[in-house]
Scaffold this active site. Structure first.
Site, PDB file in Angstrom:
ATOM      1  N   GLY A  14      65.864  -5.469  40.008  1.00  0.00           N
ATOM      2  CA  GLY A  14      66.992  -6.184  39.418  1.00  0.00           C
ATOM      3  C   GLY A  14      67.023  -7.680  39.668  1.00  0.00           C
ATOM      4  N   ASN A 110      65.497  -7.861  25.238  1.00  0.00           N
ATOM      5  CA  ASN A 110      64.613  -7.392  26.312  1.00  0.00           C
ATOM      6  C   ASN A 110      63.835  -8.577  26.859  1.00  0.00           C
ATOM      7  OD1 ASN A 110      63.031  -5.480  27.895  1.00  0.00           O
ATOM      8  ND2 ASN A 110      61.363  -5.814  26.430  1.00  0.00           N
ATOM      9  N   HIS A 112      60.269  -9.508  28.550  1.00  0.00           N
ATOM     10  CA  HIS A 112      58.924  -8.949  28.732  1.00  0.00           C
ATOM     11  C   HIS A 112      58.050  -9.989  29.438  1.00  0.00           C
ATOM     12  CE1 HIS A 112      55.511  -6.365  28.055  1.00  0.00           C
ATOM     13  NE2 HIS A 112      54.832  -7.450  27.707  1.00  0.00           N
TER      14      HIS A 112
END
Ligand code: GAR
Length: 202
Positions: A14, A110, A112
């Site tokens: 996280g 997202n 990446h």
């Protein structure tokens, strides 16, 4: 000011969630509010980060559902109960079907850890991405924030940042540099951009 309510989906440490929390505290995400953290497993350290920062969290495990459909129905119900309008995948390692992603078109982003379209798609996640970049011998890598659609890592690119590969890099060293120089910088910026767009209704 009314803010876009954001759920951050996590599976691991996280650190990207932490970057978002810190950016929100510094006032860098004025159009968004992290309202929920959803983890794919209960050992994710990201859950501790949520608790320490007073953010509601929930664990939803794929294996506890008989099908992808029932798993995603449960997640959708939780998101609705919490008034969530936008989802950030921040190291979320569970797959989402087109049925789910199409419900949140241009509302899921997202992060990446490569410059898409290099080293992305099926099998490219976490440390594997950096292993592949080093194995190929590219001299520059980086990170990408993109919208999520039915194609793994295939949605429209929002932001990218390049990071140099240095002599002697190991996958772990490179992963850390990509996080520090690119991911933790890009993700809060991209989240604010999308949260702002959603507030304006476009
Ligand atoms: C990050 O490097 C993120 O880009 C990557 O997993 C790591 C999660 O770290 N995501 C993917 O590889 C997705 N394909 P974090 O839990 O510390 O944020």
């Amino acid at each position: 000011m009314l803010k876009t309510k954001i759920a951050v989906f996590v599976s691991g440490g996280g650190t990207n969630l932490q970057a978002l929390i810190d950016a929100e505290k510094r006032g860098e995400i004025p159009n968004g509010e992290i309202a929920l953290v959803l983890a794919s497993n209960d050992s994710a350290y990201a859950l501790t980060r949520a608790t320490e920062n007073g953010i509601k969290s929930v664990v939803v495990k794929r294996k506890e559902f008989p099908s992808q459909e029932t798993y995603e129905e449960r997640m959708k119900a939780i998101l609705d109960e919490n008034g969530i309008e936008m989802i950030v995948l921040a190291g979320f390692m569970s797959l989402l079907s087109e049925d789910f992603t199409s419900l949140y078109s241009k509302r899921i982003v997202n992060i990446h850890p490569s410059l898409i379209p290099s080293f992305c798609g099926k099998g490219f996640y976490g440390l594997h991405v950096h292993e592949a970049a080093l194995e190929y011998g590219v001299k520059v890598t980086g990170a990408t924030v993109h919208y999520v659609n039915e194609i793994p890592d295939g949605g429209e690119i929002i932001l990218q940042k390049a990071v140099d590969i240095l002599a002697g890099d190991t996958p772990e060293v490179l992963q850390k540099r990509v996080m520090e120089e690119a991911e933790w910088v890009l993700l809060p910026k991209a989240v604010e951009m999308v949260a702002c767009k959603l507030r304006k209704g476009n």
